[in-house]
Design an enzyme around this catalytic site. Sequence first.
Site, mmCIF file in Angstrom:
data_model
loop_
_atom_site.group_PDB
_atom_site.id
_atom_site.type_symbol
_atom_site.label_atom_id
_atom_site.label_comp_id
_atom_site.label_asym_id
_atom_site.label_seq_id
_atom_site.Cartn_x
_atom_site.Cartn_y
_atom_site.Cartn_z
ATOM 1 N N HIS A 218 1.154 -1.104 0.253
ATOM 2 C CA HIS A 218 -0.099 0.066 0.103
ATOM 3 C C HIS A 218 0.872 1.117 -0.055
ATOM 4 C CE1 HIS A 218 0.570 -0.654 4.454
ATOM 5 N NE2 HIS A 218 1.148 0.992 4.658
HETATM 6 P P1 TYD Z 1 -3.167 -4.065 6.864
HETATM 7 O O1 TYD Z 1 -3.229 -2.494 6.586
HETATM 8 O O2 TYD Z 1 -3.190 -4.749 6.330
HETATM 9 O O3 TYD Z 1 -1.321 -4.356 7.707
HETATM 10 P P2 TYD Z 1 0.176 -4.183 6.638
HETATM 11 O O4 TYD Z 1 -0.118 -3.199 5.412
HETATM 12 O O5 TYD Z 1 1.469 -3.870 7.488
HETATM 13 O O6 TYD Z 1 -0.046 -5.536 6.566
HETATM 14 O O7 TYD Z 1 -3.539 -4.099 8.329
HETATM 15 C C1 TYD Z 1 -3.982 -5.257 8.643
HETATM 16 C C2 TYD Z 1 -5.135 -5.099 9.644
HETATM 17 O O8 TYD Z 1 -5.389 -4.353 10.785
HETATM 18 C C3 TYD Z 1 -6.641 -3.809 8.395
HETATM 19 O O9 TYD Z 1 -8.117 -4.505 8.854
HETATM 20 C C4 TYD Z 1 -6.868 -2.741 9.211
HETATM 21 C C5 TYD Z 1 -6.427 -3.221 10.272
HETATM 22 N N1 TYD Z 1 -5.419 -1.932 11.415
HETATM 23 C C6 TYD Z 1 -6.085 -0.732 12.337
HETATM 24 O O10 TYD Z 1 -7.092 -1.295 12.846
HETATM 25 N N2 TYD Z 1 -5.275 -0.491 13.181
HETATM 26 C C7 TYD Z 1 -3.837 -0.493 12.317
HETATM 27 O O11 TYD Z 1 -3.051 0.880 12.966
HETATM 28 C C8 TYD Z 1 -3.285 -0.980 11.739
HETATM 29 C C9 TYD Z 1 -2.249 -0.844 11.162
HETATM 30 C C10 TYD Z 1 -4.111 -1.962 10.603
#
Ligand code: TYD
Length: 136
Positions: free
Chosen positions: A52
């Site tokens: 992302h």
């Molecule tokens: P995601 O964005 O997929 O993590 P990464 O990109 O680091 O692999 O996040 C996984 C899940 O956690 C998604 O459902 C969103 C949630 N989330 C939160 O609720 N708060 C946060 O601060 C973060 C980073 C993720």
Amino acid sequence: MSVFESKLIELPKVFDARGGLCFVEAKKHIPFEINRIYYLFNPAPATERGAHAHKALEQLIIAISGSFEIVLDDGYSKKTILLDKPWEGLYVPRMIWRDLKSFSSDAVCLVLASEFYDEADYFRDYNDFLKAVGAQ
Ligand code: TYD
């Protein structure tokens, strides 16, 4: 933003007979205020994360344990960085696509973020990101 505006920041560290200690002060060691901290731990084997970009959020990423690789991509250039030292943070500006991979089994990825969690701040589709930076 360009991947060349990302940078490794060496954090202040104190070593003594008891071990090591690092610290980060907002707007002093990093160029933003910290509104949120999150961390990734217990990585599944061969897992990849990230995939992302953020519209406004800036962050500092630290391998506080173990190691992993980060591929940064501004739509025109890519840069791969290995994080494997708890006193080294990778500053990632806004509008940079990032992929995290090659986690060691003991890796803990600490993220200091400039914004609260807001799904509207994300590009999760690579083609949408490329269009937004004018690369497609
Ligand atoms: P995601 O964005 O997929 O993590 P990464 O990109 O680091 O692999 O996040 C996984 C899940 O956690 C998604 O459902 C969103 C949630 N989330 C939160 O609720 N708060 C946060 O601060 C973060 C980073 C993720």
